[in-house]
Every structure is written in structure tokens, then in C-alpha cells.
Design a protein around this motif. Structure first.
Motif, PDB file in Angstrom:
ATOM      1  N   VAL A   1       2.191 -55.695  60.669  1.00 53.04           N
ATOM      2  CA  VAL A   1       2.299 -54.962  59.496  1.00 53.04           C
ATOM      3  C   VAL A   1       3.781 -54.174  59.877  1.00 53.04           C
ATOM      4  N   ILE A   2       3.868 -53.277  60.917  1.00 57.20           N
ATOM      5  CA  ILE A   2       4.826 -52.422  61.230  1.00 57.20           C
ATOM      6  C   ILE A   2       6.126 -53.406  61.687  1.00 57.20           C
ATOM      7  N   ASP A   3       6.109 -54.573  62.266  1.00 56.44           N
ATOM      8  CA  ASP A   3       6.975 -55.239  62.534  1.00 56.44           C
ATOM      9  C   ASP A   3       7.923 -55.615  60.969  1.00 56.44           C
ATOM     10  N   VAL A   4       6.894 -56.183  60.240  1.00 52.72           N
ATOM     11  CA  VAL A   4       7.406 -56.756  58.962  1.00 52.72           C
ATOM     12  C   VAL A   4       8.208 -55.738  58.164  1.00 52.72           C
ATOM     13  N   LEU A   5       7.395 -54.554  58.145  1.00 51.22           N
ATOM     14  CA  LEU A   5       8.163 -53.378  57.216  1.00 51.22           C
ATOM     15  C   LEU A   5       9.544 -52.867  58.101  1.00 51.22           C
ATOM     16  N   ASP A   6       9.545 -52.934  59.390  1.00 51.56           N
ATOM     17  CA  ASP A   6      10.748 -52.647  60.259  1.00 51.56           C
ATOM     18  C   ASP A   6      12.015 -53.630  60.043  1.00 51.56           C
ATOM     19  N   LEU A   7      11.396 -54.992  59.716  1.00 53.09           N
ATOM     20  CA  LEU A   7      12.172 -56.004  59.415  1.00 53.09           C
ATOM     21  C   LEU A   7      12.809 -55.796  57.908  1.00 53.09           C
ATOM     22  N   LEU A   8      12.044 -55.587  56.993  1.00 54.11           N
ATOM     23  CA  LEU A   8      12.463 -55.159  55.664  1.00 54.11           C
ATOM     24  C   LEU A   8      13.569 -54.133  55.741  1.00 54.11           C
ATOM     25  N   GLY A   9      13.028 -53.194  56.419  1.00 58.16           N
ATOM     26  CA  GLY A   9      14.086 -51.951  56.349  1.00 58.16           C
ATOM     27  C   GLY A   9      15.414 -52.477  56.829  1.00 58.16           C
TER      28      GLY A   9
ATOM     29  N   GLU B   1      12.854 -63.542  58.880  1.00 56.65           N
ATOM     30  CA  GLU B   1      13.989 -62.820  58.779  1.00 56.65           C
ATOM     31  C   GLU B   1      15.272 -63.752  58.207  1.00 56.65           C
ATOM     32  N   GLN B   2      15.090 -65.203  58.675  1.00 62.44           N
ATOM     33  CA  GLN B   2      15.839 -65.950  58.129  1.00 62.44           C
ATOM     34  C   GLN B   2      15.900 -66.430  56.685  1.00 62.44           C
ATOM     35  N   ARG B   3      14.443 -66.506  56.258  1.00 66.24           N
ATOM     36  CA  ARG B   3      14.285 -66.946  55.106  1.00 66.24           C
ATOM     37  C   ARG B   3      14.427 -65.747  54.079  1.00 66.24           C
ATOM     38  N   LEU B   4      14.249 -64.486  54.383  1.00 70.62           N
ATOM     39  CA  LEU B   4      14.424 -63.420  53.517  1.00 70.62           C
ATOM     40  C   LEU B   4      16.062 -63.072  53.430  1.00 70.62           C
ATOM     41  N   VAL B   5      16.791 -63.415  54.613  1.00 70.59           N
ATOM     42  CA  VAL B   5      18.151 -63.554  54.507  1.00 70.59           C
ATOM     43  C   VAL B   5      18.916 -64.321  53.383  1.00 70.59           C
ATOM     44  N   GLN B   6      18.101 -65.564  53.363  1.00 72.64           N
ATOM     45  CA  GLN B   6      18.700 -66.436  52.475  1.00 72.64           C
ATOM     46  C   GLN B   6      18.306 -66.210  51.094  1.00 72.64           C
TER      47      GLN B   6
ATOM     48  N   LYS C   1      -0.890 -63.319  62.714  1.00 71.01           N
ATOM     49  CA  LYS C   1      -0.058 -64.453  62.242  1.00 71.01           C
ATOM     50  C   LYS C   1       0.496 -63.782  61.031  1.00 71.01           C
ATOM     51  N   ILE C   2       1.931 -64.265  60.826  1.00 68.63           N
ATOM     52  CA  ILE C   2       2.503 -64.070  59.338  1.00 68.63           C
ATOM     53  C   ILE C   2       2.947 -65.020  58.721  1.00 68.63           C
ATOM     54  N   PHE C   3       2.788 -64.880  57.463  1.00 68.39           N
ATOM     55  CA  PHE C   3       2.868 -66.088  56.657  1.00 68.39           C
ATOM     56  C   PHE C   3       3.900 -65.573  55.358  1.00 68.39           C
ATOM     57  N   LEU C   4       4.577 -66.338  54.908  1.00 65.87           N
ATOM     58  CA  LEU C   4       5.550 -66.484  53.760  1.00 65.87           C
ATOM     59  C   LEU C   4       4.974 -67.467  52.760  1.00 65.87           C
ATOM     60  N   ASP C   5       4.463 -66.707  51.703  1.00 60.10           N
ATOM     61  CA  ASP C   5       3.443 -67.454  50.757  1.00 60.10           C
ATOM     62  C   ASP C   5       2.519 -67.855  51.594  1.00 60.10           C
ATOM     63  N   THR C   6       2.204 -69.183  51.713  1.00 60.71           N
ATOM     64  CA  THR C   6       1.309 -69.775  52.387  1.00 60.71           C
ATOM     65  C   THR C   6       1.474 -70.376  53.560  1.00 60.71           C
ATOM     66  N   VAL C   7       2.798 -70.226  54.011  1.00 60.44           N
ATOM     67  CA  VAL C   7       3.229 -70.844  55.119  1.00 60.44           C
ATOM     68  C   VAL C   7       3.266 -69.921  56.390  1.00 60.44           C
ATOM     69  N   PRO C   8       2.689 -70.309  57.487  1.00 63.81           N
ATOM     70  CA  PRO C   8       2.904 -69.488  58.794  1.00 63.81           C
ATOM     71  C   PRO C   8       4.428 -69.498  59.332  1.00 63.81           C
ATOM     72  N   VAL C   9       4.945 -68.591  59.616  1.00 61.78           N
ATOM     73  CA  VAL C   9       6.306 -68.342  60.116  1.00 61.78           C
ATOM     74  C   VAL C   9       6.336 -67.232  61.248  1.00 61.78           C
ATOM     75  N   THR C  10       7.266 -67.287  62.117  1.00 54.41           N
ATOM     76  CA  THR C  10       7.385 -66.500  63.123  1.00 54.41           C
ATOM     77  C   THR C  10       8.338 -65.272  62.427  1.00 54.41           C
ATOM     78  N   LEU C  11       8.438 -64.029  63.138  1.00 55.00           N
ATOM     79  CA  LEU C  11       9.208 -63.028  62.628  1.00 55.00           C
ATOM     80  C   LEU C  11      10.895 -63.246  62.474  1.00 55.00           C
ATOM     81  N   ALA C  12      11.215 -64.180  63.256  1.00 55.42           N
ATOM     82  CA  ALA C  12      12.723 -64.659  63.185  1.00 55.42           C
ATOM     83  C   ALA C  12      12.785 -65.596  61.895  1.00 55.42           C
TER      84      ALA C  12
END
Length: 67
Positions: free
Chosen positions: A43-51, A15-20, A1-12
Motif C-alpha cells: 500500500v505504501i509503495d502504491v501511495l508513494d507512486l501516486l504521489g 506506473e506505466q499504465r497510470l502515466v498513460q 500482489k498489485i492489481f489494476l482493475d482485475t489484472v495483476p501488475v508489477t509496480l513498474a
């Protein structure tokens, strides 16, 4: 699972939240943290997205095993 702060999110959703966030604060830092259940592929998927989003201030949080 992927979380942004404490909220579960999909990779998509991540991405949308990071762009904002990047539109508001171009050089904001991101800390990637995993626990013992984290799969390396996530972890690799998230690092790839950040890149791809050209987010350069990235930290990896670790937990010391030495007591």
C-alpha cells in the motif's frame, strides 16, 4: 500482489499504465483497496507512486468490520 482493475501488475507496469491514463485524463481518480492478505508495504509503495506521479484524487477503500 498489485492489481489494476482485475489484472495483476508489477509496480513498474502500474506506473506505466497510470502515466498513460494521466495523459488522457489528468484528474482521474484512483481508489486503493486491500484485503486481509495485503501487506502495508505494498500500500505504501502504491501511495508513494501516486504521489510521485502527482495524482491527487486518491481514495482508500475499507471494509467495515461491524455487523
Amino acid at each position: 500482489k498489485i492489481f489494476l482493475d482485475t489484472v495483476p501488475v508489477t509496480l513498474a507496469e502500474l506506473e506505466q499504465r497510470l502515466v498513460q491514463q494521466r495523459a488522457l485524463t489528468p484528474d482521474f481518480p484512483v481508489v486503493v483497496r486491500g484485503d486481509s492478505q495485503t501487506q502495508y508495504q505494498n500500500v505504501i509503495d502504491v501511495l508513494d507512486l501516486l504521489g510521485r506521479l502527482d495524482i491527487k484524487q486518491v481514495g482508500l477503500a475499507t471494509k467495515s468490520l461491524v455487523k
